[in-house]
Design a protein around this motif. Structure first.
Motif, PDB file in Angstrom:
ATOM      1  N   UNK A   1     -19.574  29.455  86.185  1.00 44.83           N
ATOM      2  CA  UNK A   1     -18.315  29.847  86.821  1.00 44.83           C
ATOM      3  C   UNK A   1     -17.150  29.097  86.194  1.00 44.83           C
ATOM      4  N   UNK A   2     -17.415  27.829  85.948  1.00 47.21           N
ATOM      5  CA  UNK A   2     -16.386  26.959  85.397  1.00 47.21           C
ATOM      6  C   UNK A   2     -15.995  27.414  83.990  1.00 47.21           C
ATOM      7  N   UNK A   3     -17.018  27.743  83.190  1.00 45.13           N
ATOM      8  CA  UNK A   3     -16.729  28.237  81.842  1.00 45.13           C
ATOM      9  C   UNK A   3     -15.932  29.527  81.895  1.00 45.13           C
ATOM     10  N   UNK A   4     -16.332  30.368  82.821  1.00 43.92           N
ATOM     11  CA  UNK A   4     -15.640  31.636  83.003  1.00 43.92           C
ATOM     12  C   UNK A   4     -14.176  31.375  83.363  1.00 43.92           C
ATOM     13  N   UNK A   5     -13.997  30.464  84.317  1.00 43.67           N
ATOM     14  CA  UNK A   5     -12.650  30.115  84.751  1.00 43.67           C
ATOM     15  C   UNK A   5     -11.822  29.573  83.590  1.00 43.67           C
ATOM     16  N   UNK A   6     -12.449  28.734  82.772  1.00 44.38           N
ATOM     17  CA  UNK A   6     -11.723  28.153  81.648  1.00 44.38           C
ATOM     18  C   UNK A   6     -11.311  29.224  80.637  1.00 44.38           C
ATOM     19  N   UNK A   7     -12.216  30.197  80.439  1.00 41.64           N
ATOM     20  CA  UNK A   7     -11.877  31.285  79.521  1.00 41.64           C
ATOM     21  C   UNK A   7     -10.689  32.076  80.045  1.00 41.64           C
ATOM     22  N   UNK A   8     -10.704  32.351  81.349  1.00 36.15           N
ATOM     23  CA  UNK A   8      -9.591  33.086  81.948  1.00 36.15           C
ATOM     24  C   UNK A   8      -8.300  32.285  81.806  1.00 36.15           C
ATOM     25  N   UNK A   9      -8.419  30.995  82.055  1.00 34.01           N
ATOM     26  CA  UNK A   9      -7.213  30.147  81.962  1.00 34.01           C
ATOM     27  C   UNK A   9      -6.661  30.145  80.552  1.00 34.01           C
ATOM     28  N   UNK A  10      -7.556  30.147  79.571  1.00 37.13           N
ATOM     29  CA  UNK A  10      -7.136  30.168  78.186  1.00 37.13           C
ATOM     30  C   UNK A  10      -6.348  31.454  77.894  1.00 37.13           C
ATOM     31  N   UNK A  11      -6.879  32.567  78.424  1.00 36.34           N
ATOM     32  CA  UNK A  11      -6.216  33.844  78.225  1.00 36.34           C
ATOM     33  C   UNK A  11      -4.862  33.860  78.929  1.00 36.34           C
ATOM     34  N   UNK A  12      -4.845  33.300  80.150  1.00 35.88           N
ATOM     35  CA  UNK A  12      -3.587  33.239  80.894  1.00 35.88           C
ATOM     36  C   UNK A  12      -2.549  32.435  80.131  1.00 35.88           C
ATOM     37  N   UNK A  13      -3.005  31.304  79.570  1.00 37.86           N
ATOM     38  CA  UNK A  13      -2.080  30.440  78.845  1.00 37.86           C
ATOM     39  C   UNK A  13      -1.470  31.180  77.657  1.00 37.86           C
ATOM     40  N   UNK A  14      -2.329  31.919  76.939  1.00 40.73           N
ATOM     41  CA  UNK A  14      -1.836  32.669  75.788  1.00 40.73           C
ATOM     42  C   UNK A  14      -0.833  33.735  76.220  1.00 40.73           C
TER      43      UNK A  14
END
Ligand SMILES: [Zn+2]
Length: 121
Positions: A51-64
């Motif tokens: 879940x955490x990895x998933x969340x981090x991936x989403x956050x990365x996309x959000x940041x971009x």
């Protein structure tokens, strides 16, 4: 070229998107701190980890995306918004409405995608 009214429309649209994203990031961050709570079962821990990895991936996309929105707002300010950065033609209104952060007209975007396909990216 986009007129003042159109620019204002896109500026509002981008600001709204930016606000939504920032709220989303806030929620993600507070969701992540919950993960640090006691979780003794290793299976739960593994689930949480993915879940955490998933969340981090989403956050990365959000940041971009946040970066792209800020760039688009800058372009509105300096008068280059809605102009294709590759061929310098106007980007169509419909395309901007569908993808307000775009920097390429539909023809250049297609060309870019075709080139990426050839390179196998
Ligand atoms: Zn173009």
């Amino acid at each position: 070229m986009l007129n003042k009214k159109q620019l204002k429309y896109f500026k509002n649209l981008l600001n709204e998107k930016l606000e939504d994203l920032l709220k989303e990031v806030d929620r993600t961050v507070s969701g992540m701190s919950d993960l640090n709570e006691n979780m003794p079962d290793p299976t739960d821990r593994a689930t949480l980890e993915s879940d955490r990895n998933f969340t981090l991936r989403i956050r990365d996309r959000e940041r971009k995306l946040i970066g792209k929105i800020k760039d688009a707002l800058d372009r509105i300010e300096n008068g280059t918004y809605g102009i294709c950065e590759s061929c310098e033609e106007d980007i169509s209104d419909e395309r901007l409405k569908a993808r307000p952060v775009t920097t390429l007209c539909i023809a250049c975007k297609k060309k870019q995608e075709d080139e990426e396909k050839i390179k196998g990216i």
